[in-house]
Each structure stands twice: as C-alpha cells, then as structure tokens.
Motif scaffolding. Structure first.
Motif, mmCIF file in Angstrom:
data_model
loop_
_atom_site.group_PDB
_atom_site.id
_atom_site.type_symbol
_atom_site.label_atom_id
_atom_site.label_comp_id
_atom_site.label_asym_id
_atom_site.label_seq_id
_atom_site.Cartn_x
_atom_site.Cartn_y
_atom_site.Cartn_z
ATOM 1 N N GLU A 150 7.166 -4.899 0.377
ATOM 2 C CA GLU A 150 7.723 -5.466 -0.981
ATOM 3 C C GLU A 150 8.593 -4.799 -1.977
ATOM 4 O OE1 GLU A 150 7.421 -8.758 -1.756
ATOM 5 O OE2 GLU A 150 6.679 -9.210 0.152
ATOM 6 N N GLU A 151 8.187 -3.483 -1.972
ATOM 7 C CA GLU A 151 9.189 -2.574 -2.679
ATOM 8 C C GLU A 151 10.553 -2.792 -2.046
ATOM 9 O OE1 GLU A 151 8.389 1.796 -4.131
ATOM 10 O OE2 GLU A 151 6.744 0.998 -3.184
ATOM 11 N N ILE A 152 10.400 -2.638 -0.728
ATOM 12 C CA ILE A 152 12.025 -2.629 -0.164
ATOM 13 C C ILE A 152 12.716 -3.962 -0.451
ATOM 14 C CG2 ILE A 152 13.020 -2.620 2.111
ATOM 15 C CD1 ILE A 152 12.079 0.054 1.507
ATOM 16 N N ARG A 153 11.997 -5.122 -0.374
ATOM 17 C CA ARG A 153 12.651 -6.318 -0.628
ATOM 18 C C ARG A 153 12.965 -6.376 -2.034
ATOM 19 N NH1 ARG A 153 10.948 -11.099 1.980
ATOM 20 N NH2 ARG A 153 9.028 -10.314 2.568
ATOM 21 N N GLY A 170 11.684 1.165 14.148
ATOM 22 C CA GLY A 170 11.189 -0.103 13.333
ATOM 23 C C GLY A 170 12.146 -0.572 12.668
ATOM 24 N N LYS A 171 13.462 -0.499 12.763
ATOM 25 C CA LYS A 171 14.305 -1.355 11.875
ATOM 26 C C LYS A 171 14.430 -2.758 12.046
ATOM 27 C CE LYS A 171 18.192 0.677 14.048
ATOM 28 N NZ LYS A 171 17.322 1.761 14.867
ATOM 29 N N LEU A 177 10.271 -8.617 9.245
ATOM 30 C CA LEU A 177 9.314 -8.986 7.877
ATOM 31 C C LEU A 177 10.199 -9.671 6.698
ATOM 32 C CD1 LEU A 177 6.906 -6.087 7.966
ATOM 33 C CD2 LEU A 177 6.283 -8.405 8.625
ATOM 34 N N LEU A 178 11.367 -8.935 6.494
ATOM 35 C CA LEU A 178 12.178 -9.064 5.400
ATOM 36 C C LEU A 178 12.932 -10.425 5.661
ATOM 37 C CD1 LEU A 178 13.539 -5.592 4.730
ATOM 38 C CD2 LEU A 178 12.040 -6.749 3.422
ATOM 39 N N ALA A 179 13.321 -10.835 6.871
ATOM 40 C CA ALA A 179 14.105 -11.853 6.940
ATOM 41 C C ALA A 179 13.509 -12.746 8.412
ATOM 42 C CB ALA A 179 15.530 -11.438 6.991
#
Ligand code: GTP
Ligand code: MG
Ligand code: ZN
Length: 292
Positions: A150-153, A170-171, A177-179
């Motif tokens: 969430e922090e990355i988002r 893990g890119k 997860l983000l998109a």
C-alpha cells in the motif's frame, strides 16, 4: 486527440488515450518532422484513422520532461529500483551503479527491497542502515504477504514511475499486485531459463489510474557507469558530502590521501563500508577507462 505511448513493437505504437482506450498507431512523418523517434512514455497528438479497428497515426510528439537512455523511455518522474532483500541476495555494486545512473539522469530513485518475508531481521537492518544513511528513500515489501505494498501504491500516485531491477527479485509479482490487469507472468528463474519467455524485453507502461503509470522495463544484470571524470564520482555518494570539506587536501579522492575525513568517518562507522568499497571499485574503473 492526445494520449501516451505505452508500448512500442515493430514499428507500431500503442497509445493510451484515457477513457477512450488504446489505439494501435503508426508514426508516419514523425521522424522526418521532428527528427526524434517516439519513445514509450511520450505524450502524443494523434489522429484516428479507424475508430472501430482502433487505429491511428501519431502526428506529433509533445515536449518531453526527460528522456532516459537506459531504459529508453520518456517523461519519467521517478525510478523504483527493486532488489530482493534475500534470494537472491542484493548485489550492492549493481544497485549503486543503478542509483548513480538515475542521479546522472536527474531522476529521483526510491529503493524497494522485496521478499521481506524471507529475509532475516539482521539482513534487513543492514539494508536499511546502509541506504538510509546514504540518503535514499528505502521501502521494504513482500509480494507474498503484501506487506508494504500500500505504501508503494501511495508513492506511485500521480506519477509515472519506472520499475527496474535484476531478474527474479519480484518486479512482476509486485506490478501484478499494483496493476492486476497487467497480468504479468511470474516464476522461478530456473523455470524461466528453461522456457525462456517470461523475460520482459520491451519497456511497457501500465495505467494505474487516470494520472499514474508504472513502467516495467527489462531486467538488468550489468550497468555501465555514465561517462564522467573520476573526480565527479564522489558527488554521487551524497553521504560523503558532509565530510569531504574537512579532508586535508582539496580535491581529495578519499583513497590514499592522509587526513581524509571520509575515511575517518568510515573507520568510525558513520559511512557504510559497503558504499565506500563500491566507491573505490567504481573510481578505479573510471580511472582505467580514462587512461587510454
Ligand atoms: N518469498 C517471496 N517470494 C517472492 C516475492 N516476490 C516474488 N517472489 C517469487 O520470486 C520469483 C520471481 O518473481 P518474479 O515476479 O517473476 O520476478 P521478476 O523480478 O519479475 O523477474 P524477471 O521477470 O526475470 O525480471 C517467483 O517465484 C515469485 O513467486 C516475495 O515478496 N517473497
Ligand atoms: Mg518479470
Ligand atoms: Zn578525503
């Protein structure tokens, strides 16, 4: 109509035009008119040739805020460099090279250590200490437990972010997860080499929402230093900054000189030995390159 190039393959450019979706475009006349080649990340003006088949032509490339050489993309606001905290263990030399390259291109970098779930607390502490002390923004994530995601988002909001890092860290798992619509394949390195087809070969942008994009770029296993004088290298190690004014010699390289404040800070543990060793290695590399 305006849009953004999200992918380029074999002379076709895929232009994301917000609500209107994606158009497959040629770029007829662009090179002749503007003397530049379209890049992923370019904001463009296009005409629609066929709305049903979603075909268009790029008429104009709008002014770029920047243009990265590696990866070759335009209008990047920040780089998110992903390394694994463990498995594979981070290659610090590669990380430092990447950080130098981004600073050289004036692109702010955020470091993300993924696979937090399988790293020892001691390993995490070393990473945190080393890179926070070096003045970087550092984040820890796990694509498995989703810790830190969430922090990355939040970090990506309203920006175009280029994601980079070596293979197997893990890119793709994080981008999924983000998109989720990115639908990137993930897998073990060994399996990948056998089948040889997950590897990202082209840079590609994914829209996270109306004004945030994430750019997946091909993984790297080596990085050349940008062209510079060895004397310039120190400015890429910002943690040296507060000490170097106190070295006995002006223009001290912090290697063999006596009364060097940087080496003193190193011996007192205020500068990380990992960073200092990389500085020395890279300094020698620049020195050797210049000799001929
Ligand atoms: N334990 C753990 N495993 C992870 C994590 N993230 C990814 N993995 C695993 O690591 C492997 C590699 O993940 P990918 O997402 O394919 O890595 P990548 O960086 O996209 O690799 P390339 O496409 O080769 O550049 C897969 O087996 C994932 O399941 C994590 O946070 N924790
Ligand atoms: Mg991948
Ligand atoms: Zn010095």
């Amino acid at each position: 109509m305006q849009g953004k190039i999200i992918k380029g393959i074999a002379g076709f450019y895929y232009v994301h035009a917000g609500e209107s979706g994606v158009y497959e475009c040629k770029a007829k006349g662009i090179f002749r008119n503007q003397k530049i080649k379209p890049l992923v990340g370019d904001n463009v003006r296009m005409t629609i040739l066929d709305d049903r088949d979603r075909e268009g032509n790029i008429e104009e490339i709008l002014p770029r805020t920047n243009e990265l050489i590696r990866p070759a993309v335009a209008n990047i606001d920040q780089a998110l460099v992903i390394f694994a905290a463990a498995k594979p263990k981070p290659n610090f030399n590669l990380l430092d090279r990447f950080l130098i390259l981004m600073q050289y291109q004036d692109v702010p970098a955020v470091i993300c250590f993924n696979k937090q779930d399988i790293a020892e607390e001691q390993e995490l502490k070393l990473l945190r200490d080393t890179y926070i002390n070096a003045g970087y923004e550092v984040r820890f994530t796990s694509a498995v437990t989703q810790a830190g995601v969430e922090e990355i988002r939040r970090l990506l909001k309203g920006k175009t972010t280029s994601v980079a890092g070596p293979s197997g860290v893990g890119k793709s798992s994080l981008i999924n997860l983000l998109a989720p619509e990115a639908g990137m394949e993930t897998g073990d390195i060994s399996r990948k080499i056998e089948r040889g087809r997950h590897t990202t070969r082209h840079s590609e942008l994914f829209a996270l929402d109306g004004d945030s994009y994430i750019c997946d770029t091909p993984g790297f296993s080596s990085i050349y230093l940008p062209d510079m004088e060895k004397e310039e290298l120190g400015s890429f190690f910002s943690e040296f900054g507060e000490y170097e004014g106190h070295c006995r010699f002006q223009g001290c390289a912090h290697i063999h000189e006596p009364d060097c404040a940087v080496k003193e800070a190193l011996s007192e543990g205020r500068i990380s030995p990992i960073r200092y060793e990389n500085y020395k290695l890279l300094y020698d590399e620049l020195k050797d390159k210049r000799r001929y």
